[in-house]
Design a protein around this motif. Structure first.
Motif, short mmCIF file in Angstrom:
data_model
loop_
_atom_site.label_atom_id
_atom_site.label_comp_id
_atom_site.label_asym_id
_atom_site.label_seq_id
_atom_site.Cartn_x
_atom_site.Cartn_y
_atom_site.Cartn_z
N THR A 1 43.97 48.69 36.92
CA THR A 1 42.53 48.88 37.13
C THR A 1 41.75 47.69 36.59
O THR A 1 40.78 47.25 37.22
CB THR A 1 42.07 50.20 36.48
OG1 THR A 1 42.82 51.27 37.08
CG2 THR A 1 40.59 50.45 36.71
N GLN A 2 42.16 47.15 35.46
CA GLN A 2 41.49 45.95 34.93
C GLN A 2 41.59 44.80 35.93
O GLN A 2 40.61 44.08 36.13
CB GLN A 2 42.11 45.55 33.59
CG GLN A 2 41.71 46.43 32.45
CD GLN A 2 42.33 45.97 31.14
OE1 GLN A 2 42.58 44.79 30.94
NE2 GLN A 2 42.59 46.92 30.26
N ASP A 3 42.76 44.63 36.54
CA ASP A 3 42.92 43.58 37.55
C ASP A 3 41.99 43.82 38.73
O ASP A 3 41.37 42.88 39.25
CB ASP A 3 44.37 43.51 38.04
CG ASP A 3 45.32 42.90 37.03
OD1 ASP A 3 44.85 42.28 36.05
OD2 ASP A 3 46.55 43.06 37.21
N ALA A 4 41.90 45.07 39.17
CA ALA A 4 41.04 45.40 40.31
C ALA A 4 39.57 45.12 39.96
O ALA A 4 38.83 44.55 40.77
CB ALA A 4 41.22 46.86 40.71
N LEU A 5 39.16 45.50 38.75
CA LEU A 5 37.78 45.22 38.33
C LEU A 5 37.53 43.73 38.21
O LEU A 5 36.44 43.24 38.56
CB LEU A 5 37.47 45.94 37.01
CG LEU A 5 37.46 47.47 37.10
CD1 LEU A 5 37.32 48.09 35.70
CD2 LEU A 5 36.36 47.97 38.02
N GLY A 6 38.52 42.98 37.76
CA GLY A 6 38.41 41.52 37.72
C GLY A 6 38.24 40.94 39.12
O GLY A 6 37.45 40.02 39.34
N SER A 7 38.96 41.51 40.07
CA SER A 7 38.84 41.06 41.47
C SER A 7 37.45 41.39 42.02
O SER A 7 36.87 40.58 42.76
CB SER A 7 39.91 41.70 42.34
OG SER A 7 41.19 41.25 41.95
N LEU A 8 36.90 42.55 41.66
CA LEU A 8 35.54 42.88 42.09
C LEU A 8 34.55 41.86 41.53
O LEU A 8 33.61 41.46 42.23
CB LEU A 8 35.15 44.29 41.65
CG LEU A 8 35.85 45.45 42.34
CD1 LEU A 8 35.34 46.78 41.79
CD2 LEU A 8 35.68 45.40 43.84
N THR A 9 34.76 41.44 40.30
CA THR A 9 33.90 40.43 39.69
C THR A 9 33.98 39.13 40.49
O THR A 9 32.97 38.48 40.76
CB THR A 9 34.28 40.20 38.21
OG1 THR A 9 34.14 41.43 37.50
CG2 THR A 9 33.41 39.14 37.58
N GLU A 10 35.19 38.77 40.89
CA GLU A 10 35.38 37.55 41.69
C GLU A 10 34.67 37.68 43.05
O GLU A 10 34.10 36.72 43.55
CB GLU A 10 36.86 37.25 41.89
CG GLU A 10 37.54 36.76 40.63
CD GLU A 10 36.91 35.51 40.06
OE1 GLU A 10 36.64 34.56 40.83
OE2 GLU A 10 36.67 35.48 38.84
N ILE A 11 34.72 38.87 43.64
CA ILE A 11 34.06 39.08 44.93
C ILE A 11 32.56 38.85 44.80
O ILE A 11 31.93 38.33 45.72
CB ILE A 11 34.38 40.49 45.49
CG1 ILE A 11 35.87 40.57 45.86
CG2 ILE A 11 33.50 40.82 46.69
CD1 ILE A 11 36.36 41.98 46.16
N THR A 12 31.97 39.21 43.66
CA THR A 12 30.52 38.99 43.48
C THR A 12 30.17 37.51 43.51
O THR A 12 29.01 37.16 43.70
CB THR A 12 29.99 39.61 42.16
OG1 THR A 12 30.54 38.92 41.04
CG2 THR A 12 30.28 41.09 42.08
N ARG A 13 31.17 36.66 43.32
CA ARG A 13 30.95 35.21 43.31
C ARG A 13 31.34 34.55 44.64
O ARG A 13 31.42 33.33 44.72
CB ARG A 13 31.76 34.58 42.18
CG ARG A 13 31.37 35.08 40.82
CD ARG A 13 32.19 34.40 39.74
NE ARG A 13 31.92 35.01 38.47
CZ ARG A 13 32.84 35.47 37.64
NH1 ARG A 13 34.12 35.38 37.95
NH2 ARG A 13 32.51 36.02 36.50
N MET A 14 31.61 35.36 45.65
CA MET A 14 32.03 34.84 46.95
C MET A 14 31.00 33.84 47.47
O MET A 14 29.79 34.10 47.43
CB MET A 14 32.18 36.01 47.94
CG MET A 14 32.74 35.61 49.27
SD MET A 14 33.13 36.97 50.44
CE MET A 14 32.34 38.42 49.85
N ASP A 15 31.47 32.70 47.96
CA ASP A 15 30.59 31.66 48.49
C ASP A 15 30.25 32.01 49.94
O ASP A 15 31.01 31.73 50.86
CB ASP A 15 31.26 30.29 48.41
CG ASP A 15 30.34 29.17 48.82
OD1 ASP A 15 29.17 29.43 49.21
OD2 ASP A 15 30.77 28.00 48.75
N LEU A 16 29.11 32.63 50.11
CA LEU A 16 28.70 33.10 51.43
C LEU A 16 28.38 31.96 52.38
O LEU A 16 28.48 32.11 53.60
CB LEU A 16 27.51 34.05 51.31
CG LEU A 16 27.76 35.27 50.43
CD1 LEU A 16 26.48 36.09 50.29
CD2 LEU A 16 28.89 36.11 50.98
#
Length: 184
Positions: free
Chosen positions: A130-145
């Protein structure tokens, strides 16, 4: 969500009329964070984040709150139901890729915020998965649109990311609600 009053664009217009500056996706992410952490007062806590007491008499705010209550009820029923859980509240697939990708990043940001305001005990430790998944969600918030193109490859990638955010949310729910219920 088949309720036509839960049309993404309509809800966003109602939110703008109620002076809520967040997107519909971000607001839904907050709700999902609260629900998936097991907050029994998720709707009240969510509304506390979105509305002030002074707004309670405003007709446009009440109309928005009614739609958001329906969104809450539909989301809660989907998460707690026998099916596969909820669907993130995002713009229709016909909308431009960048608009949909922005909504996905907003949803992730809202979900993480919802977990943050859920009031988990400071001693709570999520599992490594779950920590890894939450870390991935954090990375998604930084997606270069700005790097996105309207091509099939980016469409497929966004679809995969959208599926992943659902999986991440259900991981949190499983750990916080389902596992807790089984231990009781």
């Amino acid at each position: 969500m088949s309720d036509s009053s839960l049309d993404y664009e309509r809800v966003e217009r109602q939110m703008a009329s109620a002076d809520i500056e967040s997107s519909g996706a971000e607001v839904h992410g907050i709700l999902c964070g609260l629900i998936c952490t097991g907050r029994e007062d998720a709707q009240a806590r969510w509304f506390g984040e979105l509305f002030t007491e002074a707004q309670a008499t405003d007709l446009l705010v009440r109309e928005c709150a009614e739609s958001l209550k329906r969104l809450h009820d539909a989301t809660l029923a989907a998460v707690q139901g026998p099916g596969l859980g909820f669907t993130p509240f995002l713009p229709d697939d016909e909308k431009p890729l960048k608009q949909r990708a922005r909504a996905v990043t907003d949803w992730c940001q809202g979900f993480l915020y919802g977990i943050g305001v859920a009031g988990l005990s400071s001693s709570h430790q999520f599992s490594a998965e779950t920590q890894d998944a939450l870390g991935s969600l954090t990375e998604i918030t930084r997606m270069d649109l700005d790097q996105l193109n309207s091509g099939e490859e980016d469409e497929e990638a966004l679809m995969e990311v959208t599926e992943f955010i659902w999986v991440a949310a259900m991981l949190v729910h499983s750990e916080m609600v389902v596992d807790e219920t089984e231990r009781s």
